[in-house]
Structures are given as structure tokens and as C-alpha cells.
Design a protein around this motif. Structure first.
Motif, PDB file in Angstrom:
ATOM      1  N   THR A 101     -51.355  28.307 -92.659  1.00  0.00           N
ATOM      2  CA  THR A 101     -52.326  28.063 -93.728  1.00  0.00           C
ATOM      3  C   THR A 101     -53.759  28.103 -93.197  1.00  0.00           C
ATOM      4  O   THR A 101     -54.653  28.603 -93.884  1.00  0.00           O
ATOM      5  N   VAL A 104     -54.563  31.776 -92.873  1.00  0.00           N
ATOM      6  CA  VAL A 104     -54.822  32.341 -94.204  1.00  0.00           C
ATOM      7  C   VAL A 104     -56.208  31.936 -94.687  1.00  0.00           C
ATOM      8  O   VAL A 104     -56.964  32.755 -95.217  1.00  0.00           O
ATOM      9  N   SER A 108     -58.922  34.730 -95.485  1.00  0.00           N
ATOM     10  CA  SER A 108     -59.322  34.917 -96.889  1.00  0.00           C
ATOM     11  C   SER A 108     -60.841  34.968 -97.053  1.00  0.00           C
ATOM     12  O   SER A 108     -61.335  35.377 -98.103  1.00  0.00           O
ATOM     13  N   LYS A 109     -61.575  34.591 -96.027  1.00  0.00           N
ATOM     14  CA  LYS A 109     -63.035  34.716 -96.057  1.00  0.00           C
ATOM     15  C   LYS A 109     -63.461  36.156 -95.750  1.00  0.00           C
ATOM     16  O   LYS A 109     -64.603  36.530 -95.983  1.00  0.00           O
ATOM     17  N   PRO A 112     -59.206  39.731 -99.507  1.00  0.00           N
ATOM     18  CA  PRO A 112     -58.053  39.125-100.176  1.00  0.00           C
ATOM     19  C   PRO A 112     -56.803  39.198 -99.295  1.00  0.00           C
ATOM     20  O   PRO A 112     -56.551  40.215 -98.642  1.00  0.00           O
ATOM     21  N   VAL A 113     -56.055  38.098 -99.270  1.00  0.00           N
ATOM     22  CA  VAL A 113     -54.856  37.995 -98.433  1.00  0.00           C
ATOM     23  C   VAL A 113     -53.623  37.982 -99.331  1.00  0.00           C
ATOM     24  O   VAL A 113     -53.547  37.207-100.288  1.00  0.00           O
ATOM     25  N   TYR A 114     -52.663  38.836 -98.999  1.00  0.00           N
ATOM     26  CA  TYR A 114     -51.376  38.887 -99.702  1.00  0.00           C
ATOM     27  C   TYR A 114     -50.279  38.562 -98.699  1.00  0.00           C
ATOM     28  O   TYR A 114     -50.276  39.079 -97.587  1.00  0.00           O
ATOM     29  N   TYR A 115     -49.354  37.710 -99.116  1.00  0.00           N
ATOM     30  CA  TYR A 115     -48.338  37.168 -98.210  1.00  0.00           C
ATOM     31  C   TYR A 115     -46.965  37.443 -98.810  1.00  0.00           C
ATOM     32  O   TYR A 115     -46.717  37.133 -99.978  1.00  0.00           O
ATOM     33  N   GLY A 140     -55.676  30.304 -99.911  1.00  0.00           N
ATOM     34  CA  GLY A 140     -56.351  31.534-100.318  1.00  0.00           C
ATOM     35  C   GLY A 140     -55.490  32.777-100.392  1.00  0.00           C
ATOM     36  O   GLY A 140     -56.003  33.872-100.593  1.00  0.00           O
ATOM     37  N   ALA A 141     -54.186  32.649-100.245  1.00  0.00           N
ATOM     38  CA  ALA A 141     -53.297  33.817-100.281  1.00  0.00           C
ATOM     39  C   ALA A 141     -52.699  34.004-101.670  1.00  0.00           C
ATOM     40  O   ALA A 141     -52.522  33.040-102.425  1.00  0.00           O
ATOM     41  N   THR A 142     -52.375  35.230-101.977  1.00  0.00           N
ATOM     42  CA  THR A 142     -51.521  35.548-103.120  1.00  0.00           C
ATOM     43  C   THR A 142     -50.144  35.792-102.532  1.00  0.00           C
ATOM     44  O   THR A 142     -49.977  36.668-101.675  1.00  0.00           O
TER      45      THR A 142
END
Length: 164
Positions: A101, A104, A108-109, A112-115, A140-142
Motif C-alpha cells: 500500500t 501504491v 499513484s503520485k 494512475p495505478v491499476y492492480y 490510490g489503486a484501481t
């Protein structure tokens, strides 16, 4: 006194085996502790312009330097449009998701972060250690678990899905 030639061969074999074992151990240690960036280019007529993806997986809670700063800096230098974390970022037996976390949150700064889940995330979730999906989303992740997102990257439509 004459030396017997038969005694040298076992000693040479033993020395060679020890040397080989040391080389293998060093290679494994180095691969675990060094950070490598590999760039791939996939030309296509379907994209309006370049789409830059940073893709990572299988960190298994490994931390590069203080707070993963070298890793985060290496990702930032690539100027990605999206950051994709493709599973096994933690271990099934991890005590918490803190390393993942925090990573992430830092990533995310940048973009965009995708997990997407790996087998270790599924085992971690099954153990009930923490509400991993909620923690990642808060960081901050999707999270894409048997789901997809339709995105537009610089005029290029992209459907991004996650499926273990």
C-alpha cells in the motif's frame, strides 16, 4: 614419493562445484537486490500516439532502498501514462499489506495505478489478514478483479482488464 594422478581429479571437481555454487548464489542474490528497467516497444497503427506503461509484478514485499525510493524514482523517470501492478506484490503469509500500500501510494503520485491479483494476493485474502482491496483503493489503486476499465490515453482508447 610420487603423487597419484587420481587424487587431483576429485579435488578439481569439488573446487569447480563450489565455484559454480557460489556463482549461482551470487546471481540469485543480485537478481533479488538489483533494480532493472527493461523497455519494450510495440509499434501499432491503432494508437494515436505513444502510450507508456510501467508494469511490475512479483515483488513479494521486496523493498528497494528506503521506502522503495529507488523503485519509485525509476518508475517516475519512465514518465508512464499508467502503472500496472500484475500480482504477487506481497506474500500469502505477509503480516500486513503495508509495503504494497505504501508503494501504491507513492506510485499513484506519478500516474494512475491499476492492480490485478496474483495467487499470493488470493491466498492473503483467503487468510483474512486485512481488507486488501480496500487498503489498495485507499492508497490510490484501481483494483481489477474480473473487471475492466475503458480508458482514453492521449486519444487512444484502451480497455484494461484484470483476471487472475
Amino acid at each position: 614419493m610420487r603423487k597419484r594422478p587420481g587424487r587431483r581429479l576429485p579435488a578439481i571437481c569439488l573446487f569447480s562445484a563450489v565455484l559454480l555454487l557460489a556463482a549461482v548464489c551470487f546471481s540469485v542474490w543480485r537478481s533479488y537486490h538489483s533494480l532493472t528497467v527493461t523497455t519494450y516497444r510495440f509499434p501499432t497503427d491503432k494508437a494515436e500516439g505513444p502510450v507508456r506503461l510501467a508494469v511490475m509484478s512479483d515483488l513479494h514485499e521486496h523493498v528497494f532502498g528506503q521506502d522503495n525510493a529507488p523503485l519509485v524514482e525509476a518508475v517516475a523517470e519512465q514518465r508512464p501514462d499508467l502503472i500496472l501492478l500484475c500480482g504477487d506484490m506481497l506474500n500469502a503469509y505477509s503480516a500486513s499489506s503495508q509495503n504494497s500500500t505504501e508503494l501504491v501510494g507513492a506510485l499513484s503520485k506519478i500516474a494512475p495505478v491499476y492492480y490485478a491479483w496474483g495467487n499470493h494476493e488470493l491466498d492473503y485474502l483467503a487468510a483474512g489478514t486485512s481488507p486488501l482491496e480496500e487498503e489498495l483503493v485507499s492508497a490510490g489503486a484501481t483494483v481489477l478483479d474480473r473487471a475492466w476499465s475503458d480508458l482514453d490515453i492521449h486519444g487512444t482508447p484502451l480497455r484494461l482488464g484484470g483476471l487472475y
